[in-house]
Design an enzyme around this catalytic site. Structure first.
Site, PDB file in Angstrom:
ATOM      1  N   GLU A   1       0.818  -1.220   0.000  1.00 47.11           N
ATOM      2  CA  GLU A   1       0.000   0.000   0.000  1.00 47.11           C
ATOM      3  C   GLU A   1       0.847   1.264   0.000  1.00 47.11           C
ATOM      4  O   GLU A   1       0.905   1.996   1.000  1.00 47.11           O
ATOM      5  CB  GLU A   1      -0.969   0.000   1.190  1.00 47.11           C
ATOM      6  CG  GLU A   1      -2.074  -1.009   1.056  1.00 47.11           C
ATOM      7  CD  GLU A   1      -3.196  -0.810   2.072  1.00 47.11           C
ATOM      8  OE1 GLU A   1      -2.984  -0.125   3.091  1.00 47.11           O
ATOM      9  OE2 GLU A   1      -4.298  -1.344   1.845  1.00 47.11           O
TER      10      GLU A   1
ATOM     11  N   GLU B   1      -6.759  -7.696  -0.420  1.00 46.79           N
ATOM     12  CA  GLU B   1      -7.208  -7.760   0.980  1.00 46.79           C
ATOM     13  C   GLU B   1      -8.706  -7.480   0.995  1.00 46.79           C
ATOM     14  O   GLU B   1      -9.135  -6.384   0.653  1.00 46.79           O
ATOM     15  CB  GLU B   1      -6.492  -6.707   1.838  1.00 46.79           C
ATOM     16  CG  GLU B   1      -4.981  -6.879   1.885  1.00 46.79           C
ATOM     17  CD  GLU B   1      -4.293  -5.830   2.762  1.00 46.79           C
ATOM     18  OE1 GLU B   1      -4.991  -5.116   3.502  1.00 46.79           O
ATOM     19  OE2 GLU B   1      -3.060  -5.730   2.678  1.00 46.79           O
TER      20      GLU B   1
ATOM     21  N   TRP C   1      -9.473   0.426  12.185  1.00 45.68           N
ATOM     22  CA  TRP C   1      -8.841   1.732  11.908  1.00 45.68           C
ATOM     23  C   TRP C   1      -9.807   2.840  11.528  1.00 45.68           C
ATOM     24  O   TRP C   1      -9.391   3.989  11.426  1.00 45.68           O
ATOM     25  CB  TRP C   1      -7.797   1.571  10.801  1.00 45.68           C
ATOM     26  CG  TRP C   1      -8.265   0.758   9.622  1.00 45.68           C
ATOM     27  CD1 TRP C   1      -7.980  -0.555   9.382  1.00 45.68           C
ATOM     28  CD2 TRP C   1      -9.098   1.189   8.533  1.00 45.68           C
ATOM     29  NE1 TRP C   1      -8.590  -0.973   8.207  1.00 45.68           N
ATOM     30  CE2 TRP C   1      -9.275   0.081   7.665  1.00 45.68           C
ATOM     31  CE3 TRP C   1      -9.708   2.402   8.190  1.00 45.68           C
ATOM     32  CZ2 TRP C   1     -10.033   0.141   6.494  1.00 45.68           C
ATOM     33  CZ3 TRP C   1     -10.469   2.472   7.027  1.00 45.68           C
ATOM     34  CH2 TRP C   1     -10.620   1.340   6.195  1.00 45.68           C
TER      35      TRP C   1
ATOM     36  N   MET D   1      -7.711  -5.580  17.262  1.00 48.91           N
ATOM     37  CA  MET D   1      -9.171  -5.471  17.210  1.00 48.91           C
ATOM     38  C   MET D   1      -9.722  -5.709  15.792  1.00 48.91           C
ATOM     39  O   MET D   1     -10.906  -5.518  15.551  1.00 48.91           O
ATOM     40  CB  MET D   1      -9.612  -4.083  17.701  1.00 48.91           C
ATOM     41  CG  MET D   1      -9.251  -3.785  19.145  1.00 48.91           C
ATOM     42  SD  MET D   1     -10.000  -4.961  20.288  1.00 48.91           S
ATOM     43  CE  MET D   1     -11.707  -4.412  20.258  1.00 48.91           C
ATOM     44  N   HIS D   2      -8.858  -6.073  14.857  1.00 48.22           N
ATOM     45  CA  HIS D   2      -9.252  -6.278  13.456  1.00 48.22           C
ATOM     46  C   HIS D   2      -9.518  -7.765  13.221  1.00 48.22           C
ATOM     47  O   HIS D   2      -8.664  -8.609  13.497  1.00 48.22           O
ATOM     48  CB  HIS D   2      -8.099  -5.792  12.569  1.00 48.22           C
ATOM     49  CG  HIS D   2      -8.392  -5.738  11.108  1.00 48.22           C
ATOM     50  ND1 HIS D   2      -8.784  -6.829  10.362  1.00 48.22           N
ATOM     51  CD2 HIS D   2      -8.323  -4.709  10.244  1.00 48.22           C
ATOM     52  CE1 HIS D   2      -8.940  -6.461   9.104  1.00 48.22           C
ATOM     53  NE2 HIS D   2      -8.675  -5.182   9.004  1.00 48.22           N
TER      54      HIS D   2
HETATM   55  C1  GAL Z   1      -4.400  -2.457   4.948  1.00 41.21           C
HETATM   56  C2  GAL Z   1      -2.978  -2.970   5.094  1.00 41.21           C
HETATM   57  C3  GAL Z   1      -2.912  -4.209   5.961  1.00 41.21           C
HETATM   58  C4  GAL Z   1      -3.747  -4.052   7.181  1.00 41.21           C
HETATM   59  C5  GAL Z   1      -5.153  -3.759   6.775  1.00 41.21           C
HETATM   60  C6  GAL Z   1      -6.105  -3.645   7.927  1.00 41.21           C
HETATM   61  O1  GAL Z   1      -4.399  -1.083   4.748  1.00 41.21           O
HETATM   62  O2  GAL Z   1      -2.439  -3.263   3.829  1.00 41.21           O
HETATM   63  O3  GAL Z   1      -1.565  -4.440   6.305  1.00 41.21           O
HETATM   64  O4  GAL Z   1      -3.221  -3.020   7.958  1.00 41.21           O
HETATM   65  O5  GAL Z   1      -5.183  -2.552   6.077  1.00 41.21           O
HETATM   66  O6  GAL Z   1      -7.394  -3.335   7.499  1.00 41.21           O
END
Ligand code: GAL
Length: 664
Positions: free
Chosen positions: A142, A317, A325, A367-368
């Site tokens: 990213e 992802e 976040w 928390m993810h």
């Molecule tokens: C993305 C990132 C991942 C992880 C993910 C969490 O932005 O590439 O490493 O942090 O978010 O949602």
């Protein structure tokens, strides 16, 4: 269509790996992305590589029959490297170097970091480039995440000066292009020019635009060092990078020019909370995400690669559950992970890869969610991924070869042009605090989707011949090459406000706006107003429909165009001239739909009024009907279609797939 997952063997006891791999295979996963943050484990001391664990991790995945997407670990330079070379750190607009202890702390312009990045890339690519399990590579992770493209380090300043010198050749040319006689800003040499920060009021817009262009080219150059090395040591493997949502800090088309496959990271709920939607929409879509947020990016990134790789893209992802976040992090409704996965396939994704196999109970992202909870039990995302895998198998849609070998086509007849320099221009001089060029582009896109149209999002360099309708919602940049291609295309063309208004130095284009598009649009813009929140114009349409206008409006003089719709004070709001349509304001959804229905009709494209939050995508010979609403919806395709999955009545978060009969 295949599934993948992001996996971090370094976060788990080694005696779990084989079981994890076996369960990935059982679940129907084929691709496993690894190692993008593993630098401190790969090279714990300068020059001392600890390959053994990564050898065993890759072997374990290989033995299970999985394909590996291996990453370069350059998003996370380790502590010893930062301490040895603090000059590699990015510097923020206040002159503060970025601290160690999270990620992405490097400066793209640092020559020493570029050398370190090349060194670790070569080391990893040499070691694993020929490994039979390694199917693809991801560069870094990213680019620009956490707003890290712009850096004001000494290295960036030096590189900017060199970049300006190459662009302008003489300092007089720069002074003229930037309009430096204004406020006595003239320079005597390139050595006098600093990055455009720290000024008392706004810095010169041309200076800022050049800094954005420069910073963007630094990202592309940084990436190219890695792609060249990977191709040298690992020929024949796909090289990709994972892009982000609503991210405009670099020109993605320039980076994608060096990739085989574009990938992106799809977090529909996080984006719904963190971007420009109003409070009511954030609440309404809190647990489903706005239906067009994933679709917009699928269509954007599908258009990134060209040549033999045209239309190649993956989701690298996929959100599997709540994230950590965003401002608020609700859990998706049951069924959403499945629907998002199918939505990506319906837009042509080769692979949908979930972030991540298992939720780590420690550190920043504890928390993810993942497909599994920290105690190894299957979470809801894992249940739904398993369901998609079995549906793909049952339908015979599950590709068996490597990604990219079998590719059903999308046949969008509508192109929406997204031009990164135009976005930067509007960001630098928004003129109204909430003039967000991504937002107006998204609102136009969403209206097209609500009318049942498939859309390709293309660059301003794309060949627009062959499209029936071309939409330019935020093309501020004067672009005579595109104007010529549009004129020769035969397509209906819809211009958003501010089209063609600025030249490449962010000064007025020749003549008044829309500059190079004036002959096509048949209008001249004589005055512009940005509108504070709450200031709403009504737009009257010939069929007595009413729509709203906010953010922006223009007073235009007709130069051949006729007014199609009017503001309530009688001024033209939408104009038509031959095949061109011009919006002299920022329409609401109803306004865009009125405008696009007319332009689509003129283009010979059928539109539909879809039930709210229902979306259609056509891929190959199939129609994918997606219900993002919280209620059941009835949708029957008009011709003699055969139902492959689901039914005419779609449950909330439901999906139906129809095989369309070829039209006679
Ligand atoms: C993305 C990132 C991942 C992880 C993910 C969490 O932005 O590439 O490493 O942090 O978010 O949602």
């Amino acid at each position: 269509m295949q599934l993948g997952v992001c996996y971090y063997p370094e976060q788990w006891p080694e005696d779990w790996w084989a079981d994890d791999a076996a369960r990935m295979v059982q679940m129907g996963i084929r691709y496993v992305r690894i190692a993008e943050f593993a630098w401190s484990r790969i090279e714990p001391e300068p020059g001392q590589f600890a390959w053994a664990w990564l050898d065993r991790a890759i072997e374990t995945l290989h033995a299970a029959g999985l394909r590996v997407v291996l990453c370069t670990p350059t998003a996370t330079p380790p502590k010893w490297l930062v301490d040895a070379d603090p000059g590699m750190l990015a510097v923020d607009a206040n002159g503060q170097p970025r601290g160690f202890g999270s990620r992405r702390h490097y400066c793209f312009s640092s020559p020493t970091y570029r050398a370190q990045s090349a060194r670790i890339t070569a080391a990893v690519a040499q070691r694993y480039g020929q490994h039979p399990a390694v199917a693809a590579w991801q560069t870094d992770n990213e680019y620009g995440c956490h707003l890290t493209v712009l850096s004001y380090s000494l290295a960036a300043r030096a590189a900017f000066r060199t970049w300006l010198q190459a662009k302008y050749k003489s300092i007089d040319a720069l002074n003229t292009a930037w309009g430096c006689m204004f406020w006595s800003q003239e320079y005597r040499s390139f050595e006098e020019i600093d990055p455009p920060v720290g000024t008392v009021t706004e810095a010169n817009p041309a200076h800022r635009l050049d800094y954005r262009r420069f910073a963007s080219s630094e990202v592309a150059a940084f990436n190219r060092i890695q792609t060249d090395l990977i191709r040298q040591h690992s020929p024949g493997r796909d090289v990709t990078h994972n892009f982000m949502g609503f991210f405009t800090e670099f020109d993605h088309h320039d980076v994608a020019a060096d990739l085989d496959v574009a990938t992106w990271d799809s977090y529909p709920l996080g984006f719904t909370q963190d971007f420009f939607l109003g409070a009511a929409e954030k609440a309404r879509y809190a647990r489903t995400g706005h239906p067009d947020i994933p679709a917009f990016h699928h269509d954007l990134y599908r258009g990134m690669c060209s040549g033999a790789n045209k239309n190649r893209w993956w989701v690298m992802e996929q959100q599997p559950g709540p994230v950590n976040w965003a401002q608020w992090n609700p859990a998706p409704l049951d069924g959403m992970v499945r629907l998002w996965t199918w939505q990506a396939f319906a837009h042509g994704a080769e692979v949908v890869s979930y972030f991540r196999w298992r939720q780590a109970p420690f550190a920043q992202e504890q928390m993810h969610a993942g497909l599994h909870r920290p105690d190894r039990s299957l979470d809801q995302g894992g249940v739904e991924a398993t369901q998609v895998a079995s549906e793909l198998k049952a339908l015979g849609l599950h590709a068996t070869g490597d990604a990219g070998t079998e590719r059903p086509a999308m046949h969008a007849r509508v192109a929406l042009v997204l031009d990164y320099p135009s976005l930067w221009m509007a960001q630098i001089q928004p003129q109204g605090a909430d003039y967000n060029p991504m937002e107006i582009s998204f609102s136009a896109y969403s209206a097209l989707r609500q009318l049942g149209l498939d859309v390709d999002i293309v660059s301003s360099r794309a060949d627009v011949a062959g499209y029936a309708l071309v939409v330019l919602p935020a093309h501020l940049r004067e672009d005579s090459a595109l104007a010529a291609r549009l004129a020769n295309s035969g397509a209906q063309i819809v211009f958003g406000p501010r089209a063609g208004a600025k030249n490449q130095y962010l000064s007025f284009a020749d003549g008044l706006p829309p500059g190079a598009f004036a002959a096509l649009a048949g209008v001249q813009v004589q005055r512009v107003s940005s509108l504070p929140p709450g200031v709403l114009d009504t737009v009257n349409w010939p069929n007595r429909a009413l729509s709203g206008n906010s953010h922006w409006r223009e007073d235009v003089q007709l130069q051949g165009a006729e007014a199609v719709a009017h503001f309530d004070d009688g001024h033209p709001a939408v104009l038509r001239h031959g095949r061109s349509w011009y919006s002299a304001g920022w329409p609401d959804a109803a306004g865009w739909k009125q405008l696009f229905s007319r332009a689509a009709e003129a283009a010979g494209l059928a539109t539909e009024v879809l039930p709210e939050d229902l979306r259609l995508s056509r891929l190959g010979d199939c129609l994918y009907v997606q219900n993002f609403s919280r209620s059941s919806v009835h949708y029957a395709p008009s011709n003699h279609a055969q139902c492959l999955l689901g039914a005419r009545d779609l449950a909330p978060q439901g999906l139906a797939i129809w095989k369309l009969q070829p039209s006679a």
